[in-house]
Design a protein around this motif. Sequence first.
Motif, short mmCIF file in Angstrom:
data_model
loop_
_atom_site.label_atom_id
_atom_site.label_comp_id
_atom_site.label_asym_id
_atom_site.label_seq_id
_atom_site.Cartn_x
_atom_site.Cartn_y
_atom_site.Cartn_z
N SER A 178 0.83 -1.22 0.00
CA SER A 178 0.00 0.00 0.00
C SER A 178 0.86 1.26 0.00
O SER A 178 0.41 2.32 -0.46
N GLU A 179 2.10 1.18 0.51
CA GLU A 179 2.98 2.35 0.52
C GLU A 179 3.10 2.96 -0.87
O GLU A 179 3.00 4.19 -1.04
N HIS A 180 3.29 2.12 -1.88
CA HIS A 180 3.49 2.62 -3.25
C HIS A 180 2.19 3.14 -3.84
O HIS A 180 2.18 4.17 -4.54
N ARG A 181 1.08 2.46 -3.58
CA ARG A 181 -0.21 2.94 -4.10
C ARG A 181 -0.58 4.27 -3.44
O ARG A 181 -1.07 5.19 -4.10
N VAL A 182 -0.37 4.36 -2.12
CA VAL A 182 -0.71 5.59 -1.40
C VAL A 182 0.14 6.76 -1.89
O VAL A 182 -0.37 7.86 -2.13
N GLU A 183 1.42 6.52 -2.07
CA GLU A 183 2.31 7.61 -2.53
C GLU A 183 1.88 8.14 -3.88
O GLU A 183 1.79 9.36 -4.09
N SER A 184 1.60 7.24 -4.81
CA SER A 184 1.17 7.68 -6.14
C SER A 184 -0.17 8.41 -6.09
O SER A 184 -0.36 9.44 -6.75
N ALA A 185 -1.12 7.89 -5.28
CA ALA A 185 -2.45 8.48 -5.21
C ALA A 185 -2.43 9.88 -4.61
O ALA A 185 -3.09 10.80 -5.14
N VAL A 186 -1.69 10.09 -3.53
CA VAL A 186 -1.68 11.42 -2.90
C VAL A 186 -0.96 12.44 -3.77
O VAL A 186 -1.36 13.62 -3.85
N TYR A 207 -7.07 -1.47 3.02
CA TYR A 207 -6.58 -0.52 4.04
C TYR A 207 -5.92 0.71 3.42
O TYR A 207 -5.46 1.60 4.14
N ASP A 208 -5.85 0.78 2.07
CA ASP A 208 -5.16 1.90 1.41
C ASP A 208 -5.72 3.25 1.83
O ASP A 208 -4.96 4.17 2.19
N LEU A 209 -7.05 3.40 1.76
CA LEU A 209 -7.65 4.71 2.03
C LEU A 209 -7.45 5.17 3.47
O LEU A 209 -7.04 6.31 3.70
N TYR A 236 -15.69 7.58 11.84
CA TYR A 236 -16.07 6.75 10.71
C TYR A 236 -15.15 5.54 10.58
O TYR A 236 -13.96 5.61 10.89
N VAL A 237 -15.72 4.46 10.11
CA VAL A 237 -14.91 3.34 9.61
C VAL A 237 -14.62 3.65 8.15
O VAL A 237 -15.51 4.05 7.40
N ILE A 238 -13.36 3.49 7.75
CA ILE A 238 -12.94 3.87 6.40
C ILE A 238 -12.25 2.67 5.74
O ILE A 238 -11.36 2.06 6.32
N MET A 239 -12.70 2.33 4.53
CA MET A 239 -12.08 1.23 3.78
C MET A 239 -12.12 1.55 2.29
O MET A 239 -13.05 2.19 1.81
N GLY A 240 -11.09 1.10 1.57
CA GLY A 240 -11.07 1.29 0.12
C GLY A 240 -9.70 1.05 -0.45
O GLY A 240 -8.68 1.42 0.15
N GLU A 241 -9.66 0.42 -1.63
CA GLU A 241 -8.39 0.21 -2.34
C GLU A 241 -8.15 1.37 -3.28
O GLU A 241 -9.03 1.78 -4.04
N LEU A 242 -6.92 1.91 -3.26
CA LEU A 242 -6.56 3.05 -4.10
C LEU A 242 -5.89 2.58 -5.39
O LEU A 242 -5.04 1.69 -5.37
N SER A 243 -6.27 3.19 -6.50
CA SER A 243 -5.50 3.02 -7.73
C SER A 243 -4.41 4.09 -7.74
O SER A 243 -4.38 4.98 -6.88
N LEU A 244 -3.52 4.04 -8.71
CA LEU A 244 -2.38 4.97 -8.71
C LEU A 244 -2.80 6.42 -8.95
O LEU A 244 -2.07 7.35 -8.59
N ASP A 245 -4.00 6.62 -9.52
CA ASP A 245 -4.47 7.99 -9.73
C ASP A 245 -5.45 8.44 -8.64
O ASP A 245 -6.14 9.44 -8.78
N GLY A 246 -5.53 7.67 -7.54
CA GLY A 246 -6.36 8.07 -6.41
C GLY A 246 -7.80 7.63 -6.48
O GLY A 246 -8.58 7.89 -5.56
#
Length: 512
Positions: free
Chosen positions: A43-51, A79-81, A102-112
């Motif tokens: 998730s580190e790499h997906r989160v970095e690209s998304a933000v 757990y990405d979001l 809130y409970v927060i859940m969601g998978e991030l793509s590289l464009d957020g």
Amino acid sequence: MLAKTFGAAVYGVDAKIITIEVNVGQGTKFFMSGLPDSAVKESEHRVESAVKFHRFRMPRQKVVVNLAPADIKKEGSAYDLPIALSILQASDQIVAEKLSQYVIMGELSLDGELRPIKGVLPIAIEARKNKFKGFILPKENAREAAIVNDLDIIGVENIKEAVDFFEGELQIEPLVIDTRDVFMAELNNYDFDFKDVQGQENIKRALEIAAAGGHNAIMIGPPGAGKTMLAKRLSSILPPLSLVEALETTKIHSVAGKLGAKASLISTRPYRAPHHTISDVALVGGGGNPQPGEISLAHNGVLFLDELPEFKRTVLEVMRQPMEERRVTISRARISLDYPANFMLIASMNPCPCGYYNHPEKECVCAPGVVQRYLSKVSGPLLDRIDLHVEVTPVSFDEMTANRKTESSEEIRDRVIQARDKQIERFKETPAIYCNAMMPSQMVKEVCDINEAGRTLLKTAMEKLGLSARAYDRILKVSRTIADLAGTDEIRIEHLAEAIQYRSLDRDGWAG
């Protein structure tokens, strides 16, 4: 700075709240703790690209992410979001005081953008149970979660929408669905109906008895006799799902990721028909990341096994315990999971490898002894759990082309419901039992009392037809269901006679 958000982990068909803690301080590395699997670590790499795509920045400091409780394994990319939002708050890029509500859940793509996730319904139920205000999740999953009341369901399409919502710059109205309206609108909305079936009246009668008493059944007949066609229509004559049963069924399909993007509540009984090449794990559930198998996906519905002898013997044998206990337990070193498995088993098979043994017109070409070896692929203990053995014969041309009206599934279902109502009343003191097929042996003697004429008939049948001892209880249970369909409290001799004919495979010499 320390920031916290809340997510959830799904175990079996239930969820557990997970706290995502992020601390940003002096240093340069990214650390993750709390038993994350490979998908969570990535998730580190997906989160970095998304933000970065949405004009935020990834802190070039020491970032520690902890998923608590730390002794429970965390799996998947959902757990990405919450990780991304915690990092943004911990690095002072956003101010979101409502994150902890809130409970927060969601998978991030590289464009957020947010991708749909599994297990949304059990997570929403757990969020309400733990008094959270709402649930932030991908928009595609929102309808599924919205069947849980007293919880704000906020569907977002990307991380920027989630940030704007928490900072008050974007107002998103919670999705509200009237569960009962959805449930009633789709109730008994089946694709197949018995009114389309010409002929086969004896098979329809057998399936009606199976549906009325919750009995397992096997159909034996040549290719093209209509076994699969009839099995597909069995769900349509079962009693409608209750709201509790619908929620149970939806939870299982949610965990398995089998619900569509616009699905909310399963309101028709499931029908599952796995191929005979299926593995034992795929049938009963389990695997490296445990998932429900076909018998759990058929919970509160029908499991159809076509060409039963072609299934691997080990696959069939693992079903025996779940059929008795109506649940399956998956045990691992760290955890033990229970999946519900209360299904009706409907099986079909050819009478021999060529398919034409006992055929009224075509001749069987199998060598001597081949038929018996073919039937022996299905073990006695498994047949012991199947109440009705039904012989299917081909439909004649005249029957197939007859232009006469046949009973619809709705008409048959009305009789089935009346019979089930009698059983619910009969077993009201034992909530774990609600249909005749579930009766234990000691209860059969009490509930299925027969008169002297009935005992004489049953004794004669067992001696003349060579019926096995295991057929005795099954015959009594089926005759009780036939009496319920007839609306009588007494098991009459004609009810017993009809039940006896549904034990074909128990007869000595049936296979030569």
